[in-house]
Motif scaffolding. Structure first.
Motif, PDB file in Angstrom:
ATOM      1  N   SER A 688      -1.816  -5.122  -0.672  1.00  0.00           N
ATOM      2  CA  SER A 688      -0.485  -4.819  -0.150  1.00  0.00           C
ATOM      3  C   SER A 688       0.338  -4.038  -1.168  1.00  0.00           C
ATOM      4  O   SER A 688       1.032  -3.063  -0.825  1.00  0.00           O
ATOM      5  CB  SER A 688       0.226  -6.116   0.233  1.00  0.00           C
ATOM      6  OG  SER A 688      -0.445  -6.775   1.292  1.00  0.00           O
ATOM      7  N   ARG A 689       0.269  -4.448  -2.444  1.00  0.00           N
ATOM      8  CA  ARG A 689       1.024  -3.713  -3.461  1.00  0.00           C
ATOM      9  C   ARG A 689       0.491  -2.291  -3.624  1.00  0.00           C
ATOM     10  O   ARG A 689       1.272  -1.329  -3.755  1.00  0.00           O
ATOM     11  CB  ARG A 689       0.955  -4.453  -4.795  1.00  0.00           C
ATOM     12  CG  ARG A 689       1.841  -3.812  -5.873  1.00  0.00           C
ATOM     13  CD  ARG A 689       1.671  -4.485  -7.208  1.00  0.00           C
ATOM     14  NE  ARG A 689       0.304  -4.375  -7.699  1.00  0.00           N
ATOM     15  CZ  ARG A 689      -0.123  -4.829  -8.879  1.00  0.00           C
ATOM     16  NH1 ARG A 689       0.722  -5.458  -9.674  1.00  0.00           N
ATOM     17  NH2 ARG A 689      -1.375  -4.694  -9.247  1.00  0.00           N
ATOM     18  N   GLU A 690      -0.835  -2.129  -3.593  1.00  0.00           N
ATOM     19  CA  GLU A 690      -1.402  -0.794  -3.720  1.00  0.00           C
ATOM     20  C   GLU A 690      -1.032   0.086  -2.527  1.00  0.00           C
ATOM     21  O   GLU A 690      -0.821   1.290  -2.671  1.00  0.00           O
ATOM     22  CB  GLU A 690      -2.925  -0.888  -3.874  1.00  0.00           C
ATOM     23  CG  GLU A 690      -3.386  -1.574  -5.161  1.00  0.00           C
ATOM     24  CD  GLU A 690      -2.855  -0.878  -6.398  1.00  0.00           C
ATOM     25  OE1 GLU A 690      -2.934   0.375  -6.464  1.00  0.00           O
ATOM     26  OE2 GLU A 690      -2.332  -1.563  -7.286  1.00  0.00           O
ATOM     27  N   LEU A 691      -0.943  -0.521  -1.322  1.00  0.00           N
ATOM     28  CA  LEU A 691      -0.499   0.253  -0.156  1.00  0.00           C
ATOM     29  C   LEU A 691       0.951   0.681  -0.306  1.00  0.00           C
ATOM     30  O   LEU A 691       1.325   1.802   0.074  1.00  0.00           O
ATOM     31  CB  LEU A 691      -0.675  -0.581   1.119  1.00  0.00           C
ATOM     32  CG  LEU A 691      -2.103  -0.739   1.631  1.00  0.00           C
ATOM     33  CD1 LEU A 691      -2.154  -1.734   2.787  1.00  0.00           C
ATOM     34  CD2 LEU A 691      -2.658   0.611   2.090  1.00  0.00           C
ATOM     35  N   ALA A 692       1.796  -0.208  -0.846  1.00  0.00           N
ATOM     36  CA  ALA A 692       3.188   0.168  -1.089  1.00  0.00           C
ATOM     37  C   ALA A 692       3.263   1.337  -2.062  1.00  0.00           C
ATOM     38  O   ALA A 692       4.017   2.304  -1.855  1.00  0.00           O
ATOM     39  CB  ALA A 692       3.965  -1.035  -1.626  1.00  0.00           C
ATOM     40  N   ARG A 693       2.486   1.271  -3.128  1.00  0.00           N
ATOM     41  CA  ARG A 693       2.503   2.352  -4.123  1.00  0.00           C
ATOM     42  C   ARG A 693       1.915   3.643  -3.561  1.00  0.00           C
ATOM     43  O   ARG A 693       2.341   4.728  -3.951  1.00  0.00           O
ATOM     44  CB  ARG A 693       1.737   1.904  -5.361  1.00  0.00           C
ATOM     45  CG  ARG A 693       2.455   0.782  -6.120  1.00  0.00           C
ATOM     46  CD  ARG A 693       1.649   0.280  -7.301  1.00  0.00           C
ATOM     47  NE  ARG A 693       2.398  -0.710  -8.066  1.00  0.00           N
ATOM     48  CZ  ARG A 693       1.912  -1.364  -9.127  1.00  0.00           C
ATOM     49  NH1 ARG A 693       0.647  -1.117  -9.525  1.00  0.00           N
ATOM     50  NH2 ARG A 693       2.656  -2.233  -9.767  1.00  0.00           N
ATOM     51  N   ALA A 694       0.938   3.522  -2.665  1.00  0.00           N
ATOM     52  CA  ALA A 694       0.383   4.729  -2.042  1.00  0.00           C
ATOM     53  C   ALA A 694       1.432   5.447  -1.204  1.00  0.00           C
ATOM     54  O   ALA A 694       1.342   6.657  -0.980  1.00  0.00           O
ATOM     55  CB  ALA A 694      -0.823   4.364  -1.180  1.00  0.00           C
ATOM     56  N   HIS A 695       2.445   4.718  -0.724  1.00  0.00           N
ATOM     57  CA  HIS A 695       3.566   5.324   0.010  1.00  0.00           C
ATOM     58  C   HIS A 695       4.644   5.847  -0.943  1.00  0.00           C
ATOM     59  O   HIS A 695       5.654   6.404  -0.488  1.00  0.00           O
ATOM     60  CB  HIS A 695       4.211   4.295   0.946  1.00  0.00           C
ATOM     61  CG  HIS A 695       3.481   4.083   2.229  1.00  0.00           C
ATOM     62  ND1 HIS A 695       2.427   3.214   2.351  1.00  0.00           N
ATOM     63  CD2 HIS A 695       3.647   4.650   3.460  1.00  0.00           C
ATOM     64  CE1 HIS A 695       1.982   3.223   3.601  1.00  0.00           C
ATOM     65  NE2 HIS A 695       2.697   4.084   4.299  1.00  0.00           N
ATOM     66  N   GLY A 696       4.490   5.610  -2.246  1.00  0.00           N
ATOM     67  CA  GLY A 696       5.551   5.945  -3.172  1.00  0.00           C
ATOM     68  C   GLY A 696       6.568   4.834  -3.290  1.00  0.00           C
ATOM     69  O   GLY A 696       7.681   5.056  -3.784  1.00  0.00           O
ATOM     70  N   GLY A 697       6.239   3.629  -2.841  1.00  0.00           N
ATOM     71  CA  GLY A 697       7.140   2.489  -2.883  1.00  0.00           C
ATOM     72  C   GLY A 697       6.639   1.412  -3.825  1.00  0.00           C
ATOM     73  O   GLY A 697       5.853   1.675  -4.740  1.00  0.00           O
ATOM     74  N   GLU A 698       7.075   0.174  -3.585  1.00  0.00           N
ATOM     75  CA  GLU A 698       6.693  -0.926  -4.452  1.00  0.00           C
ATOM     76  C   GLU A 698       6.777  -2.238  -3.667  1.00  0.00           C
ATOM     77  O   GLU A 698       7.500  -2.346  -2.672  1.00  0.00           O
ATOM     78  CB  GLU A 698       7.612  -0.998  -5.671  1.00  0.00           C
ATOM     79  CG  GLU A 698       7.185  -2.014  -6.731  1.00  0.00           C
ATOM     80  CD  GLU A 698       5.774  -1.772  -7.246  1.00  0.00           C
ATOM     81  OE1 GLU A 698       4.857  -2.388  -6.655  1.00  0.00           O
ATOM     82  OE2 GLU A 698       5.584  -0.965  -8.191  1.00  0.00           O
ATOM     83  N   LEU A 699       6.001  -3.241  -4.114  1.00  0.00           N
ATOM     84  CA  LEU A 699       6.052  -4.590  -3.565  1.00  0.00           C
ATOM     85  C   LEU A 699       6.353  -5.538  -4.712  1.00  0.00           C
ATOM     86  O   LEU A 699       5.623  -5.577  -5.707  1.00  0.00           O
ATOM     87  CB  LEU A 699       4.724  -4.970  -2.908  1.00  0.00           C
ATOM     88  CG  LEU A 699       4.628  -6.391  -2.332  1.00  0.00           C
ATOM     89  CD1 LEU A 699       5.645  -6.586  -1.211  1.00  0.00           C
ATOM     90  CD2 LEU A 699       3.218  -6.686  -1.820  1.00  0.00           C
ATOM     91  N   THR A 700       7.457  -6.306  -4.590  1.00  0.00           N
ATOM     92  CA  THR A 700       7.887  -7.190  -5.668  1.00  0.00           C
ATOM     93  C   THR A 700       8.210  -8.574  -5.113  1.00  0.00           C
ATOM     94  O   THR A 700       8.331  -8.763  -3.902  1.00  0.00           O
ATOM     95  CB  THR A 700       9.135  -6.624  -6.379  1.00  0.00           C
ATOM     96  OG1 THR A 700      10.167  -6.446  -5.404  1.00  0.00           O
ATOM     97  CG2 THR A 700       8.819  -5.302  -7.056  1.00  0.00           C
ATOM     98  N   LEU A 701       8.360  -9.534  -6.057  1.00  0.00           N
ATOM     99  CA  LEU A 701       8.758 -10.893  -5.711  1.00  0.00           C
ATOM    100  C   LEU A 701      10.199 -11.104  -6.140  1.00  0.00           C
ATOM    101  O   LEU A 701      10.582 -10.769  -7.261  1.00  0.00           O
ATOM    102  CB  LEU A 701       7.856 -11.916  -6.411  1.00  0.00           C
ATOM    103  CG  LEU A 701       8.272 -13.391  -6.278  1.00  0.00           C
ATOM    104  CD1 LEU A 701       8.117 -13.862  -4.841  1.00  0.00           C
ATOM    105  CD2 LEU A 701       7.443 -14.266  -7.214  1.00  0.00           C
TER     106      LEU A 701
END
Length: 724
Positions: A688-701
């Motif tokens: 999920s985090r890698e997919l967020a970064r592939a969009h140019g975004g981020e996944l955080t807690l």
């Protein structure tokens, strides 16, 4: 005046008498009230307990029946004059003589009596009653009255008769059973046995009653295969199954013993046939995979094609190693082999011939190596290769584990290159002994077993490295250089493998475990359909097919996860962004997930109209991962979508226990579960985090009183996205 006084006196006396009479009347009325209430209580008690009463006056032939007794006899209260003759007319014809006899005996003895009689209701229904009564004498001791109670026992009688019939059927089943049947109490004593006991074990059923079952089953009463004792002391193989059964005397244990002597002989014969077939198949596999490969190597060497011969040798070696693993699996060795199980009867016979080397003086500063392998050829080739490498001295060679320990104690080498399968003492046994007699020695295991089978066992015993035989000698040199960085040994850098997992290091056991469950279900479904298609209802068939499809989709999803994780480790997760209403996407995703799962409440706050350039399939995948974790660890979940400047935020929160303090860094790691049990492989948050970064975004807690994951995505893609 005297007359007036007399009249007044008489009037006073009369008034006093009237008052006394009035008090007595009031007391009588109160007593009558109490008696009426007692009578009401008595009637209610009879109605509740279904017990009727009677009081028969013999001289007048009058019988005072309670209302409940009329109902017991199938009539309304007071429907007739209950004379003795009317009573007898309602008794079943077959029971009248018995009733008369009981009453006459009681009258003659002026005694109590009890009886059981059948009566006929007006509708012809037969009921069974139980009665208890006694004869009451007059002042001269002669019978004056018969009083008693009566209650209906029809249902209890039917139940008792049913139990009796059931007990009789049970006894018939025991005696007709083809197996030995033993009925035991809770202490394990035999209460009953059938006649089959005599033909199978030589015991008389009556002789075993009262004895402990251990007299025929020394190992006790345990379900499964065991050994029983005949009366003459000989053994009989039996299969035992037990069950608890309700009997008249309470719950008992029924044990069924089946003589499996013939079955064991048949199984042994079948095993011999199977073993012969397995040996034949192994011989053919050796011919196809090893002999043919070795012949190819010989022909290639004759032609001078050394590189091709080396490649063929590697292929043949891998085929032989796979065959060895398969053979161990078939032999029941699914896991690692234990110390002592690798001791072989005779060492490998060498075929290479070399003139013994001339003794040379030890080189100062050289790494002193002891070789331990029962294969003469392997030791020779290792010695020749290590002598050509700068910085090595082979100080000794051992042909088994015991000799290796002896030489290590004498020579005190720096390193031992150790085989696992050897005579006398195998490598697993030798490792701790080598460390004991030569503290500080480094042990490199060089074995024919593949790493997946024996590496962990060797390292746990104390080895420092594990290599498979057949790898280039440079791999051994590299390991020794790693273990002795201060010796300045020549160490060849291994070229990077373009097909490597980029550090993913897949947990094969985990992948196999996760795939085995749905595969087992699918196999079971298909087997059931194959074997019972003609008798299964169409609804059941449809349900089995649907279950098979669900589990097939689960396997497909697991493989997709593995594939995504592999692509993510190389920065190659593909995404295809397009203008998407993210609020509508989130709502439909949550709705679909809740419809297909039994989840706790999920609250959604996502207004439609917030459009961003994202890959809707990949965003749905991330939401599914996050929401799946939320409902797994919490009792409620919340999903929201909000704009955040040039980006948007999708938050997924739950009220679960949260992430332990100090372990946030592990959260997005590969195969990370933070020690929590549950389904899955621990790749969801990583992907999920890698997919967020592939969009140019981020996944955080985010910690805000809840466990909240924040997926940040840009509203517009300023540059090409996709594989990173």
């Amino acid at each position: 005046m005297v007359a007036d006084r007399d009249r007044a006196h008489d009037q006073g006396t009369m008034t006093q008498s009237e008052e006394q009479l009035r008090r007595r009347l009031d007391e009588a009325e109160a007593e009558i009230g109490r008696l009426r209430r007692r009578e009401q209580h008595f009637v209610a008690a009879q109605r509740i307990s279904h017990v009727g009463s009677y009081d028969f006056e013999i001289a007048s032939n009058t019988n005072d029946w309670s209302d409940q007794l009329y109902l017991i006899y199938g009539h309304e209260p007071g429907a007739f004059m209950a004379t003795y003759e009317r009573f007898l007319s309602m008794v079943h014809p077959d029971d009248r003589e018995k009733i008369l006899s009981v009453h006459q005996k009681a009258l003659a003895e002026v005694s109590a009596y009890e009886m059981e009689e059948r009566i006929l209701w007006p509708d012809g229904q037969v009921r069974t009653l139980a009665s208890w009564g006694e004869v009451v004498p007059d002042a001269e001791g002669r019978p004056a009255r018969m009083v008693g109670i009566c209650w209906d026992i029809t249902e209890q009688k039917a139940t008792a008769e049913a139990l009796q019939r059931s007990s009789q059927r049970f006894q018939q089943l025991i005696q007709s059973a083809p197996d030995v049947v033993l009925v035991l109490d809770d202490e394990g004593n035999v209460l009953q046995a059938n006649e089959r006991l005599t033909s199978v074990l030589g015991w008389s059923p009556t002789a075993l009653v009262g004895r402990p079952v251990t007299e025929v089953l020394p190992g006790g009463l345990v379900d499964g295969r065991t050994t029983a004792l005949r009366h003459d002391g000989s053994d009989v193989p039996v299969d035992i199954s037990t069950s608890r059964i309700a009997a008249e005397e309470g719950e008992v244990v029924a044990a069924f013993l089946r003589d499996v002597t013939d079955r064991q002989q048949a199984e042994a014969l079948a095993l011999q046939v199977h073993d012969a077939e397995v040996r034949r198949r192994h011989a053919l596999e050796i011919n196809d995979n090893v002999v043919q490969g070795l012949a190819s190597i010989v022909y290639l060497l004759d032609l001078g094609r050394h590189h091709a011969a080396h490649a063929a040798a590697q292929h043949t070696l891998q085929a032989a190693r796979s065959m060895m693993s398969d053979l161990l699996l078939e032999a029941g060795q699914a896991g690692e082999l234990r110390p002592g199980e690798l001791v072989r009867g005779q060492g490998h016979v060498g075929v290479l011939v070399e003139r013994p080397p001339e003794p040379t003086a030890p080189r100062p500063g050289a790494l002193r190596v002891l070789l331990a392998d029962d294969a003469d050829d392997i030791r020779l080739l290792l010695r020749l290769n290590l002598k050509t490498e700068v910085g090595f001295d082979v100080v000794g060679e051992a042909v088994d584990g015991a000799q290796a320990v002896e030489l290590a104690e004498q020579l005190q080498p720096d390193a031992v290159v150790l085989d696992l399968s050897m005579p006398v003492m195998d490598g697993l046994q030798a490792i701790p002994e080598l460390l004991r007699v030569c503290p500080g020695v480094r042990i490199v295991v060089l074995s024919g077993f593949d790493e997946s089978r024996m590496k962990d066992a060797a390292l746990q015993r104390g080895a420092h490295a594990y290599l498979e035989k057949g790898q280039a000698i440079s791999a051994l040199v590299t390991e020794l250089a790693r273990l002795f960085p201060d010796h300045g040994l020549r160490r060849e850098a291994a070229p990077e493998d373009p097909e490597s997992d980029g550090g993913l290091a897949f947990d094969n056991d985990m992948v196999v475990h996760e795939l085995r469950t749905p595969l087992t279900v699918i196999t079971g479904m298909l087997s059931t359909l194959r074997d019972r298609m003609d008798v299964l209802p169409s609804a059941t068939t449809s349900e089995l097919v649907q279950a098979g499809l669900r589990n097939a989709r689960q396997m497909s999803d697991l493989l997709d996860v593995v594939s995504d994780a592999r692509h993510a480790s190389h920065g190659q997760l593909p995404v295809m962004p397009e203008p998407t209403d993210v609020g509508a996407l989130v709502r439909s995703t949550v709705s679909d997930l809740c419809a297909s799962h039994t989840w706790p409440p999920v609250e959604v706050d996502a207004s439609e109209g917030l459009v961003a350039e994202v890959d809707p399939v990949r965003v749905r995948q991330v939401i599914a991962n996050l929401l799946g974790n939320a409902v797994r660890y919490g009792t409620r979940a919340w999903v929201a979508v909000r704009p955040a400047g040039a980006s948007l935020e999708i938050t997924v929160a739950d009220d679960g226990p949260g992430v332990p303090p100090g372990r946030e860094a592990e959260l997005f790691g590969k195969f990370s579960r933070l020690g929590r049990p549950g389904p899955g492989m621990g790749l969801g948050l990583y992907i999920s985090r890698e997919l967020a970064r592939a969009h140019g975004g981020e996944l955080t807690l985010r910690r805000d009183g809840r466990t909240t994951f924040v997926l940040t995505l840009p509203l517009r893609q300023e540059a090409a996205v996709g594989p990173r």
